[in-house]
Motif scaffolding. Structure first.
Motif, mmCIF file in Angstrom:
data_model
loop_
_atom_site.group_PDB
_atom_site.id
_atom_site.type_symbol
_atom_site.label_atom_id
_atom_site.label_comp_id
_atom_site.label_asym_id
_atom_site.label_seq_id
_atom_site.Cartn_x
_atom_site.Cartn_y
_atom_site.Cartn_z
ATOM 1 N N ALA A 83 44.680 45.263 61.486
ATOM 2 C CA ALA A 83 43.978 46.548 61.562
ATOM 3 C C ALA A 83 44.837 47.669 62.137
ATOM 4 C CB ALA A 83 42.711 46.387 62.396
ATOM 5 N N GLU A 84 45.706 47.338 63.093
ATOM 6 C CA GLU A 84 46.490 48.359 63.800
ATOM 7 C C GLU A 84 47.946 47.914 63.956
ATOM 8 O OE1 GLU A 84 44.451 49.946 67.369
ATOM 9 O OE2 GLU A 84 42.783 48.617 66.826
ATOM 10 N N ALA A 121 52.995 46.951 67.228
ATOM 11 C CA ALA A 121 54.449 47.100 67.352
ATOM 12 C C ALA A 121 54.797 47.994 68.539
ATOM 13 C CB ALA A 121 55.030 47.671 66.063
ATOM 14 N N ARG A 122 54.042 49.045 68.720
ATOM 15 C CA ARG A 122 54.309 49.957 69.835
ATOM 16 C C ARG A 122 54.032 49.282 71.173
ATOM 17 N NH1 ARG A 122 51.710 55.858 70.845
ATOM 18 N NH2 ARG A 122 53.054 56.395 72.587
ATOM 19 N N TRP A 123 52.947 48.502 71.245
ATOM 20 C CA TRP A 123 52.600 47.774 72.465
ATOM 21 C C TRP A 123 53.723 46.828 72.873
ATOM 22 C CZ3 TRP A 123 50.233 42.495 72.278
ATOM 23 C CH2 TRP A 123 49.881 42.035 73.554
ATOM 24 N N LEU A 124 54.336 46.169 71.899
ATOM 25 C CA LEU A 124 55.409 45.220 72.182
ATOM 26 C C LEU A 124 56.740 45.900 72.469
ATOM 27 C CD1 LEU A 124 54.520 42.567 69.459
ATOM 28 C CD2 LEU A 124 54.144 42.385 71.933
ATOM 29 N N LEU A 179 45.138 38.287 67.903
ATOM 30 C CA LEU A 179 46.335 39.092 67.645
ATOM 31 C C LEU A 179 46.469 39.352 66.143
ATOM 32 C CD1 LEU A 179 48.851 40.510 68.662
ATOM 33 C CD2 LEU A 179 50.038 38.310 68.627
ATOM 34 N N ALA A 180 46.130 38.357 65.331
ATOM 35 C CA ALA A 180 46.211 38.540 63.873
ATOM 36 C C ALA A 180 45.249 39.625 63.392
ATOM 37 C CB ALA A 180 45.923 37.227 63.158
ATOM 38 N N ALA A 236 49.382 52.202 76.018
ATOM 39 C CA ALA A 236 48.144 51.536 76.445
ATOM 40 C C ALA A 236 47.444 50.964 75.213
ATOM 41 C CB ALA A 236 47.240 52.525 77.169
ATOM 42 N N PRO A 237 47.483 49.647 75.029
ATOM 43 C CA PRO A 237 46.912 49.037 73.827
ATOM 44 C C PRO A 237 45.392 49.169 73.777
ATOM 45 C CG PRO A 237 47.463 47.349 75.420
ATOM 46 C CD PRO A 237 47.973 48.651 75.971
ATOM 47 N N GLY A 238 44.885 49.557 72.630
ATOM 48 C CA GLY A 238 43.442 49.649 72.449
ATOM 49 C C GLY A 238 42.765 50.591 73.416
ATOM 50 N N GLY A 239 43.510 51.527 73.971
ATOM 51 C CA GLY A 239 42.942 52.450 74.945
ATOM 52 C C GLY A 239 42.797 51.833 76.328
#
Length: 196
Positions: A95-96, A101-104, A89-90, A110-113
Protein backbone atom coordinates in the motif's frame (compact mmCIF):
# COMPACT_ATOMS: atom_id res chain seq x y z
CA UNK A 1 29.06 2.47 41.09
CA UNK A 2 28.11 0.59 37.95
CA UNK A 3 24.69 0.79 36.31
CA UNK A 4 23.45 -2.48 34.86
CA UNK A 5 20.52 -3.02 32.52
CA UNK A 6 19.53 -6.40 31.13
CA UNK A 7 17.22 -6.00 28.14
CA UNK A 8 15.11 -9.07 27.32
CA UNK A 9 13.18 -9.29 24.07
CA UNK A 10 9.72 -10.89 24.11
CA UNK A 11 9.12 -14.53 23.26
CA UNK A 12 7.57 -15.62 19.97
CA UNK A 13 3.96 -14.95 19.03
CA UNK A 14 1.82 -14.95 15.89
CA UNK A 15 2.52 -11.26 15.29
CA UNK A 16 6.26 -11.86 15.06
CA UNK A 17 5.77 -14.95 12.86
CA UNK A 18 3.65 -12.92 10.43
CA UNK A 19 6.01 -9.89 10.37
CA UNK A 20 3.06 -7.84 11.65
CA UNK A 21 3.41 -4.52 13.47
CA UNK A 22 2.28 -5.17 17.04
CA UNK A 23 -1.43 -5.83 17.23
CA UNK A 24 -1.70 -6.77 20.90
CA UNK A 25 -1.53 -10.53 20.30
CA UNK A 26 -0.69 -12.88 23.13
CA UNK A 27 2.32 -15.17 23.17
CA UNK A 28 1.69 -18.37 21.26
CA UNK A 29 2.07 -21.76 22.95
CA UNK A 30 5.67 -22.23 21.82
CA UNK A 31 6.65 -18.73 22.95
CA UNK A 32 5.06 -19.18 26.34
CA UNK A 33 6.71 -22.58 26.79
CA UNK A 34 10.12 -21.22 25.78
CA UNK A 35 9.83 -18.31 28.22
CA UNK A 36 8.79 -20.61 31.08
CA UNK A 37 11.67 -22.95 30.30
CA UNK A 38 14.10 -20.01 30.28
CA UNK A 39 12.97 -18.66 33.64
CA UNK A 40 15.81 -20.40 35.48
CA UNK A 41 18.41 -19.14 33.01
CA UNK A 42 17.70 -15.47 33.62
CA UNK A 43 20.35 -14.21 36.02
CA UNK A 44 19.58 -10.85 37.58
CA UNK A 45 21.41 -8.82 40.17
CA UNK A 46 20.22 -8.82 43.75
CA UNK A 47 17.55 -6.17 44.14
CA UNK A 48 17.22 -5.56 40.41
CA UNK A 49 14.12 -3.65 39.39
CA UNK A 50 12.07 -5.56 36.80
CA UNK A 51 10.05 -3.54 34.28
CA UNK A 52 8.13 -4.41 31.14
CA UNK A 53 6.90 -2.36 28.23
CA UNK A 54 3.16 -2.12 27.73
CA UNK A 55 2.78 -4.62 24.91
CA UNK A 56 0.94 -7.82 25.78
CA UNK A 57 3.78 -10.04 24.52
CA UNK A 58 6.29 -8.25 26.76
CA UNK A 59 4.04 -8.47 29.82
CA UNK A 60 3.36 -12.16 29.20
CA UNK A 61 7.07 -12.86 28.63
CA UNK A 62 7.97 -11.18 31.92
CA UNK A 63 5.31 -13.21 33.72
CA UNK A 64 6.44 -16.49 32.14
CA UNK A 65 10.04 -15.69 33.15
CA UNK A 66 8.85 -15.34 36.72
CA UNK A 67 9.54 -11.61 36.95
CA UNK A 68 7.44 -9.42 39.20
CA UNK A 69 7.65 -6.56 36.73
CA UNK A 70 6.11 -3.12 36.93
CA UNK A 71 5.25 -0.95 33.96
CA UNK A 72 8.32 0.43 32.24
CA UNK A 73 8.74 4.19 32.02
CA UNK A 74 7.74 5.92 28.78
CA UNK A 75 11.38 5.95 27.66
CA UNK A 76 11.17 2.18 27.13
CA UNK A 77 7.86 2.08 25.26
CA UNK A 78 7.53 0.36 21.89
CA UNK A 79 7.79 2.50 18.78
CA UNK A 80 4.47 4.07 17.83
CA UNK A 81 3.76 2.74 14.34
CA UNK A 82 0.72 4.95 13.78
CA UNK A 83 -1.69 3.64 11.15
CA UNK A 84 0.69 0.72 10.40
CA UNK A 85 -0.11 -0.90 13.75
CA UNK A 86 -1.68 -4.33 13.28
CA UNK A 87 -0.78 -4.57 9.59
CA UNK A 88 1.84 -6.89 8.13
CA UNK A 89 4.98 -5.51 6.55
CA UNK A 90 3.82 -7.02 3.25
CA UNK A 91 0.48 -5.19 3.47
CA UNK A 92 2.13 -1.87 4.23
CA UNK A 93 4.75 -2.38 1.52
CA UNK A 94 1.99 -3.08 -1.02
CA UNK A 95 0.00 0.00 0.00
CA UNK A 96 2.81 2.45 0.85
CA UNK A 97 6.04 1.22 -0.77
CA UNK A 98 7.70 4.64 -0.81
CA UNK A 99 6.96 5.19 2.88
CA UNK A 100 8.36 1.78 3.83
CA UNK A 101 11.55 2.55 1.88
CA UNK A 102 11.79 5.94 3.55
CA UNK A 103 11.22 4.42 7.02
CA UNK A 104 14.13 2.02 6.45
CA UNK A 105 16.39 4.75 5.04
CA UNK A 106 15.54 7.96 6.90
CA UNK A 107 15.75 7.77 10.73
CA UNK A 108 13.76 11.02 10.99
CA UNK A 109 10.75 9.64 9.08
CA UNK A 110 7.70 8.85 11.23
CA UNK A 111 6.08 5.70 9.79
CA UNK A 112 2.31 5.76 9.48
CA UNK A 113 2.21 9.08 11.30
CA UNK A 114 3.76 7.47 14.39
CA UNK A 115 7.26 7.82 15.83
CA UNK A 116 10.57 7.98 13.99
CA UNK A 117 13.54 5.70 14.66
CA UNK A 118 15.46 8.81 15.72
CA UNK A 119 12.72 9.54 18.24
CA UNK A 120 12.94 6.03 19.70
CA UNK A 121 16.73 6.28 19.92
CA UNK A 122 16.58 9.70 21.61
CA UNK A 123 14.14 8.68 24.33
CA UNK A 124 15.91 5.37 25.08
CA UNK A 125 19.23 7.25 25.29
CA UNK A 126 17.66 9.78 27.66
CA UNK A 127 16.31 6.97 29.86
CA UNK A 128 19.70 5.22 30.00
CA UNK A 129 21.59 8.40 30.81
CA UNK A 130 19.11 9.33 33.56
CA UNK A 131 19.64 6.06 35.48
CA UNK A 132 21.11 6.34 38.94
CA UNK A 133 24.75 5.30 39.31
CA UNK A 134 23.84 2.09 41.11
CA UNK A 135 20.74 1.14 39.07
CA UNK A 136 20.11 -2.56 38.44
CA UNK A 137 17.28 -3.11 35.94
CA UNK A 138 15.81 -6.04 34.01
CA UNK A 139 13.61 -4.71 31.20
CA UNK A 140 11.41 -6.89 28.99
CA UNK A 141 10.99 -4.63 25.97
CA UNK A 142 10.35 -4.67 22.25
CA UNK A 143 13.30 -5.29 19.90
CA UNK A 144 13.42 -1.67 18.70
CA UNK A 145 14.10 -0.53 22.26
CA UNK A 146 17.02 -2.98 22.51
CA UNK A 147 18.36 -1.74 19.15
CA UNK A 148 18.14 1.88 20.31
CA UNK A 149 19.94 1.06 23.57
CA UNK A 150 22.80 -0.68 21.74
CA UNK A 151 23.14 2.20 19.28
CA UNK A 152 23.42 4.65 22.18
CA UNK A 153 25.78 2.50 24.23
CA UNK A 154 28.17 2.15 21.31
CA UNK A 155 27.95 5.81 20.35
CA UNK A 156 26.91 4.65 16.89
CA UNK A 157 24.97 6.80 14.44
CA UNK A 158 21.20 6.33 14.41
CA UNK A 159 21.59 4.76 10.96
CA UNK A 160 23.11 1.72 12.74
CA UNK A 161 19.66 0.94 14.23
CA UNK A 162 18.77 -1.41 11.36
CA UNK A 163 22.15 -3.19 11.67
CA UNK A 164 21.16 -4.67 15.05
CA UNK A 165 19.18 -7.90 14.94
CA UNK A 166 17.29 -8.81 18.09
CA UNK A 167 15.90 -12.34 18.12
CA UNK A 168 12.94 -13.34 20.29
CA UNK A 169 13.69 -14.24 23.90
CA UNK A 170 17.28 -13.02 23.98
CA UNK A 171 19.12 -10.94 26.56
CA UNK A 172 21.40 -7.98 25.89
CA UNK A 173 23.26 -6.47 28.83
CA UNK A 174 24.52 -2.94 29.27
CA UNK A 175 26.76 -1.80 32.08
CA UNK A 176 28.28 1.58 32.56
CA UNK A 177 29.65 4.40 34.62
CA UNK A 178 29.19 8.05 33.85
CA UNK A 179 28.61 8.54 30.14
CA UNK A 180 30.32 5.27 29.15
CA UNK A 181 28.45 2.05 28.42
CA UNK A 182 29.64 -1.46 27.63
CA UNK A 183 27.49 -3.95 25.73
CA UNK A 184 27.16 -7.66 26.34
CA UNK A 185 25.56 -8.88 23.17
CA UNK A 186 22.34 -10.88 23.27
CA UNK A 187 22.24 -14.55 23.90
CA UNK A 188 19.28 -16.87 23.97
CA UNK A 189 17.49 -17.39 27.22
CA UNK A 190 17.33 -21.14 27.40
CA UNK A 191 17.76 -23.69 30.14
CA UNK A 192 21.33 -24.72 30.79
CA UNK A 193 22.39 -27.85 28.92
CA UNK A 194 23.19 -30.55 31.49
CA UNK A 195 25.97 -31.85 29.25
CA UNK A 196 27.90 -28.55 29.54
Amino acid sequence: MTRRVLFVSPAMNATLRQARFDDGAALDASGRAAARAAAGALVTGVGALAVTSGSRRCRETAEALGLDASAAPDGLAAQDMGRWRGRTLAEVTGAEPLDVARWLDDPEFAPGGGESVAGVCARVAWWLDALADDAQVVAVVEPEVVRAAVVHALGAPVSAFWRCDVAPLTATGLSGRGARWNVRLGGPLSPADPSD
